[in-house]
Design a protein around this motif. Structure first.
Motif, PDB file in Angstrom:
ATOM      1  N   TRP A 224       0.824  -1.214   0.000  1.00  0.00           N
ATOM      2  CA  TRP A 224       0.000   0.000   0.000  1.00  0.00           C
ATOM      3  C   TRP A 224       0.864   1.273   0.000  1.00  0.00           C
ATOM      4  O   TRP A 224       0.340   2.389   0.040  1.00  0.00           O
ATOM      5  N   SER A 225       2.163   1.102  -0.069  1.00  0.00           N
ATOM      6  CA  SER A 225       3.069   2.243   0.140  1.00  0.00           C
ATOM      7  C   SER A 225       2.891   3.366  -0.874  1.00  0.00           C
ATOM      8  O   SER A 225       2.996   4.540  -0.543  1.00  0.00           O
ATOM      9  N   GLY A 226       2.629   3.009  -2.146  1.00  0.00           N
ATOM     10  CA  GLY A 226       2.498   4.047  -3.167  1.00  0.00           C
ATOM     11  C   GLY A 226       1.146   4.736  -3.142  1.00  0.00           C
ATOM     12  O   GLY A 226       0.884   5.630  -3.945  1.00  0.00           O
ATOM     13  N   ARG A 227       0.271   4.287  -2.249  1.00  0.00           N
ATOM     14  CA  ARG A 227      -1.110   4.786  -2.256  1.00  0.00           C
ATOM     15  C   ARG A 227      -1.485   5.544  -1.004  1.00  0.00           C
ATOM     16  O   ARG A 227      -2.671   5.698  -0.701  1.00  0.00           O
ATOM     17  N   VAL A 228      -0.507   5.978  -0.250  1.00  0.00           N
ATOM     18  CA  VAL A 228      -0.831   6.757   0.955  1.00  0.00           C
ATOM     19  C   VAL A 228      -1.546   8.023   0.500  1.00  0.00           C
ATOM     20  O   VAL A 228      -1.025   8.766  -0.346  1.00  0.00           O
ATOM     21  N   PRO A 229      -2.756   8.286   1.037  1.00  0.00           N
ATOM     22  CA  PRO A 229      -3.489   9.469   0.589  1.00  0.00           C
ATOM     23  C   PRO A 229      -2.678  10.746   0.829  1.00  0.00           C
ATOM     24  O   PRO A 229      -2.026  10.885   1.861  1.00  0.00           O
ATOM     25  N   GLY A 230      -2.702  11.613  -0.141  1.00  0.00           N
ATOM     26  CA  GLY A 230      -1.982  12.886  -0.009  1.00  0.00           C
ATOM     27  C   GLY A 230      -0.584  12.858  -0.611  1.00  0.00           C
ATOM     28  O   GLY A 230       0.049  13.915  -0.724  1.00  0.00           O
ATOM     29  N   LEU A 231      -0.095  11.670  -1.001  1.00  0.00           N
ATOM     30  CA  LEU A 231       1.227  11.617  -1.646  1.00  0.00           C
ATOM     31  C   LEU A 231       1.150  12.330  -2.981  1.00  0.00           C
ATOM     32  O   LEU A 231       0.286  12.012  -3.801  1.00  0.00           O
ATOM     33  N   ARG A 240       3.727  -2.717  -6.358  1.00  0.00           N
ATOM     34  CA  ARG A 240       2.480  -3.409  -6.673  1.00  0.00           C
ATOM     35  C   ARG A 240       2.364  -4.694  -5.842  1.00  0.00           C
ATOM     36  O   ARG A 240       3.389  -5.273  -5.456  1.00  0.00           O
ATOM     37  N   PRO A 241       1.135  -5.124  -5.567  1.00  0.00           N
ATOM     38  CA  PRO A 241       0.962  -6.336  -4.771  1.00  0.00           C
ATOM     39  C   PRO A 241       1.083  -7.595  -5.644  1.00  0.00           C
ATOM     40  O   PRO A 241       0.515  -7.640  -6.735  1.00  0.00           O
ATOM     41  N   ALA A 321      -3.534 -15.632   2.620  1.00  0.00           N
ATOM     42  CA  ALA A 321      -3.054 -14.951   1.419  1.00  0.00           C
ATOM     43  C   ALA A 321      -2.371 -13.670   1.864  1.00  0.00           C
ATOM     44  O   ALA A 321      -2.869 -12.950   2.731  1.00  0.00           O
ATOM     45  N   GLY A 322      -1.213 -13.392   1.280  1.00  0.00           N
ATOM     46  CA  GLY A 322      -0.492 -12.156   1.577  1.00  0.00           C
ATOM     47  C   GLY A 322      -0.146 -11.450   0.287  1.00  0.00           C
ATOM     48  O   GLY A 322      -0.119 -12.068  -0.786  1.00  0.00           O
ATOM     49  N   LEU A 323       0.098 -10.161   0.396  1.00  0.00           N
ATOM     50  CA  LEU A 323       0.424  -9.358  -0.792  1.00  0.00           C
ATOM     51  C   LEU A 323       1.876  -8.921  -0.704  1.00  0.00           C
ATOM     52  O   LEU A 323       2.225  -8.040   0.090  1.00  0.00           O
ATOM     53  N   ARG A 324       2.731  -9.560  -1.520  1.00  0.00           N
ATOM     54  CA  ARG A 324       4.154  -9.191  -1.529  1.00  0.00           C
ATOM     55  C   ARG A 324       4.305  -7.826  -2.213  1.00  0.00           C
ATOM     56  O   ARG A 324       3.803  -7.647  -3.328  1.00  0.00           O
ATOM     57  N   PRO A 325       5.010  -6.899  -1.598  1.00  0.00           N
ATOM     58  CA  PRO A 325       5.184  -5.581  -2.231  1.00  0.00           C
ATOM     59  C   PRO A 325       6.339  -5.621  -3.238  1.00  0.00           C
ATOM     60  O   PRO A 325       7.496  -5.733  -2.849  1.00  0.00           O
ATOM     61  N   ALA A 326       6.016  -5.541  -4.514  1.00  0.00           N
ATOM     62  CA  ALA A 326       7.032  -5.699  -5.561  1.00  0.00           C
ATOM     63  C   ALA A 326       7.311  -4.372  -6.249  1.00  0.00           C
ATOM     64  O   ALA A 326       6.398  -3.611  -6.559  1.00  0.00           O
ATOM     65  N   GLY A 342      12.194  15.083   3.744  1.00  0.00           N
ATOM     66  CA  GLY A 342      11.648  14.512   4.972  1.00  0.00           C
ATOM     67  C   GLY A 342      10.817  13.260   4.755  1.00  0.00           C
ATOM     68  O   GLY A 342      10.325  12.679   5.717  1.00  0.00           O
ATOM     69  N   LEU A 343      10.651  12.855   3.499  1.00  0.00           N
ATOM     70  CA  LEU A 343       9.891  11.633   3.208  1.00  0.00           C
ATOM     71  C   LEU A 343      10.879  10.505   2.953  1.00  0.00           C
ATOM     72  O   LEU A 343      11.829  10.673   2.164  1.00  0.00           O
ATOM     73  N   TRP A 344      10.664   9.380   3.602  1.00  0.00           N
ATOM     74  CA  TRP A 344      11.579   8.239   3.534  1.00  0.00           C
ATOM     75  C   TRP A 344      10.787   6.976   3.204  1.00  0.00           C
ATOM     76  O   TRP A 344       9.618   6.855   3.571  1.00  0.00           O
ATOM     77  N   TRP A 345      11.480   6.041   2.581  1.00  0.00           N
ATOM     78  CA  TRP A 345      10.829   4.773   2.214  1.00  0.00           C
ATOM     79  C   TRP A 345      11.498   3.588   2.898  1.00  0.00           C
ATOM     80  O   TRP A 345      12.721   3.559   3.026  1.00  0.00           O
ATOM     81  N   ALA A 346      10.688   2.631   3.278  1.00  0.00           N
ATOM     82  CA  ALA A 346      11.198   1.326   3.742  1.00  0.00           C
ATOM     83  C   ALA A 346      10.173   0.307   3.262  1.00  0.00           C
ATOM     84  O   ALA A 346       9.295  -0.140   4.015  1.00  0.00           O
ATOM     85  N   THR A 347      10.254  -0.020   1.988  1.00  0.00           N
ATOM     86  CA  THR A 347       9.192  -0.838   1.389  1.00  0.00           C
ATOM     87  C   THR A 347       9.731  -1.588   0.167  1.00  0.00           C
ATOM     88  O   THR A 347      10.914  -1.531  -0.144  1.00  0.00           O
ATOM     89  N   GLY A 348       8.837  -2.337  -0.502  1.00  0.00           N
ATOM     90  CA  GLY A 348       9.206  -3.014  -1.753  1.00  0.00           C
ATOM     91  C   GLY A 348      10.056  -4.256  -1.542  1.00  0.00           C
ATOM     92  O   GLY A 348      10.839  -4.629  -2.405  1.00  0.00           O
ATOM     93  N   HIS A 349       9.860  -4.957  -0.434  1.00  0.00           N
ATOM     94  CA  HIS A 349      10.733  -6.097  -0.113  1.00  0.00           C
ATOM     95  C   HIS A 349      10.345  -7.384  -0.841  1.00  0.00           C
ATOM     96  O   HIS A 349      11.013  -8.399  -0.697  1.00  0.00           O
ATOM     97  N   TYR A 350       9.274  -7.353  -1.552  1.00  0.00           N
ATOM     98  CA  TYR A 350       8.801  -8.471  -2.382  1.00  0.00           C
ATOM     99  C   TYR A 350       8.825  -9.800  -1.613  1.00  0.00           C
ATOM    100  O   TYR A 350       8.106  -9.934  -0.641  1.00  0.00           O
ATOM    101  N   ARG A 351       9.663 -10.769  -2.004  1.00  0.00           N
ATOM    102  CA  ARG A 351       9.622 -12.097  -1.380  1.00  0.00           C
ATOM    103  C   ARG A 351      10.544 -12.193  -0.174  1.00  0.00           C
ATOM    104  O   ARG A 351      10.681 -13.266   0.416  1.00  0.00           O
ATOM    105  N   ASN A 352      11.199 -11.097   0.189  1.00  0.00           N
ATOM    106  CA  ASN A 352      12.293 -11.199   1.158  1.00  0.00           C
ATOM    107  C   ASN A 352      12.157 -10.249   2.342  1.00  0.00           C
ATOM    108  O   ASN A 352      13.160  -9.805   2.902  1.00  0.00           O
TER     109      ASN A 352
END
Ligand code: GLY
Length: 397
Positions: A224-231, A240-241, A321-326, A342-352
């Motif tokens: 859901w990282s790319g869909r935070v409202p207000g980004l 993507r999931p 069921a889980g949604l891997r962030p790819a 001031g905006l930082w990311w910690a996401t997109g880990h996919y299968r790992n």
């Protein structure tokens, strides 16, 4: 290891909002709180409930690596090296035992096609200098007597490990909380809007109407990282999931039927210490659908039981069921946004995500706090790399 300069627009963030209380958000929150930052972690669900609790927990940089992706392998191997020390630190900080299953993975073949694929897998890894050991079927069955007699071949991949992600989530929540991070979860803590002034983030507004001001916001919200409202559109990271369905089975006799992580075709069987087994997983491009389906239960059990017939005797405890962030290049995004300051990311880990969790906290905190860091790894996960430039479609999503 070199000192990264702090860019002029990156103040040392005393107040940090972390969006997402999964493994990524918790490990980041713990690391930053332990370093003295004031941290608040927000999630619409209890810690780890969206995806982390569904993860199998393989710490498997070699068997998960794509053969043509040395960067992923380097990242995964660095992450694996962190795990034993990290588990010990986490146990000490939380008082919760975090057992690592430290046995070689067994990659096995059920038929001639899979045996040929296994040989290709072995050859590629050997050329990369990674140790693998070819086993006769009889030797594999001596190690794991529950394997079917029809087994065609096996490889032992040393050094890989496994951990129960639900235990890690519990321990991280305690450790982060004890270090001073505040964890607010539930529907009222869902972020309704990321707040910014056009050039830098200023905080977030939550569903219960609070306007939380902060110098930094870390988005650790998985798929859901790319869909935070207000980004703003230019900051909509293309994550993507990719759906994975798996089963949790339980042996009422307790642990011991299978001791090693088994890999076969697209599947895996991961033993837990209490007699449970995770049997996974599908790989489905179905957007945010996370329904569990009869065909997945059928296929997973059919394939798994061909390898370990005794699986059919076990209790079926959970279908998940889980949604891997790819991301488009399959590597995570850990670090500062090239857009809003001031905006930082910690996401997109996919299968790992489990494997990379400790390294994620360290790499992000290194950048945020201007600590010495590993620049080669930072380059692999840099959110500003071209592969992560949002397309016009991403920007509108
Ligand atoms: N890491 C295993 C999976 O994503 O299915």
């Amino acid at each position: 290891v070199t000192e990264l300069p702090i860019a002029p627009n990156q103040t040392r963030p005393d107040d940090v909002l972390v969006l997402g209380a999964g493994l990524a958000g918790l490990t980041v929150g713990w690391e930053l709180a332990a370093a003295g930052c004031r941290v608040r972690i927000l999630d619409r669900e209890a810690p780890g409930q969206a995806t982390s609790r569904v993860a199998a927990g393989m710490l498997a940089p070699v068997t998960e690596a794509e053969p043509d992706d040395p960067q992923q392998l380097a990242l995964g191997r660095a992450a694996l090296a962190r795990w034993p020390g990290y588990a010990a630190e986490l146990e000490a900080a939380s008082g919760i035992v975090v057992p690592l299953r430290r046995r070689p993975t067994l990659a096995v073949a059920r038929d001639r096609d899979e045996a040929e694929a296994l040989e290709r897998f072995a050859g590629i890894r050997e050329r990369l200098g990674l140790p693998v050991e070819r086993l006769l079927p009889s030797a594999a069955r001596t190690l794991e007597p529950a394997l079917a007699p029809t087994l065609r071949g096996a490889l032992a991949v040393p050094d890989e490990q496994a951990v129960d992600p639900r235990v890690v989530v519990r321990a991280l929540a305690v450790a982060a909380g004890d270090a001073g991070a505040r964890i607010a979860t539930g529907p009222g803590s869902a972020v309704e809007e990321l707040l910014h002034d056009g050039t830098r983030v200023t905080g977030a507004r939550t569903a219960d109407g609070l306007e939380l001001r902060s110098e930094a916001v870390v988005i650790a919200a998985g798929s859901w990282s790319g869909r935070v409202p207000g980004l703003p559109g230019r900051d909509r990271l293309p994550v993507r999931p990719v759906k994975g369905q798996l089963l949790v089975l339980r042996d009422p006799q307790g642990p011991g039927m299978v001791e090693r992580v088994l890999r076969f075709g697209a599947g895996y069987l991961v033993p837990r210490d209490d007699g449970r087994y995770v049997l996974g997983a599908t790989t489905e491009e179905r957007g945010f659908d996370h329904a569990t389906t009869a065909w997945a239960v059928h296929d997973l059990l059919r394939d798994g039981a061909e390898l370990v017939p005794g699986l059919l005797e076990l209790e079926l405890r959970e279908t998940l069921a889980g949604l891997r962030p790819a991301t488009p290049d399959g590597h995570p995004a850990i670090g500062p946004s090239p857009g809003l300051a001031g905006l930082w990311w910690a996401t997109g880990h996919y299968r790992n995500g489990v494997l990379l969790a400790p390294l994620t906290g360290t790499l992000l905190a290194d950048r945020m706090l201007g600590r010495p860091t590993d620049e080669a790894l930072q380059a692999i996960v840099d959110p500003a790399r071209p592969a992560l430039t949002p397309t016009p479609e991403d920007a509108r999503a």
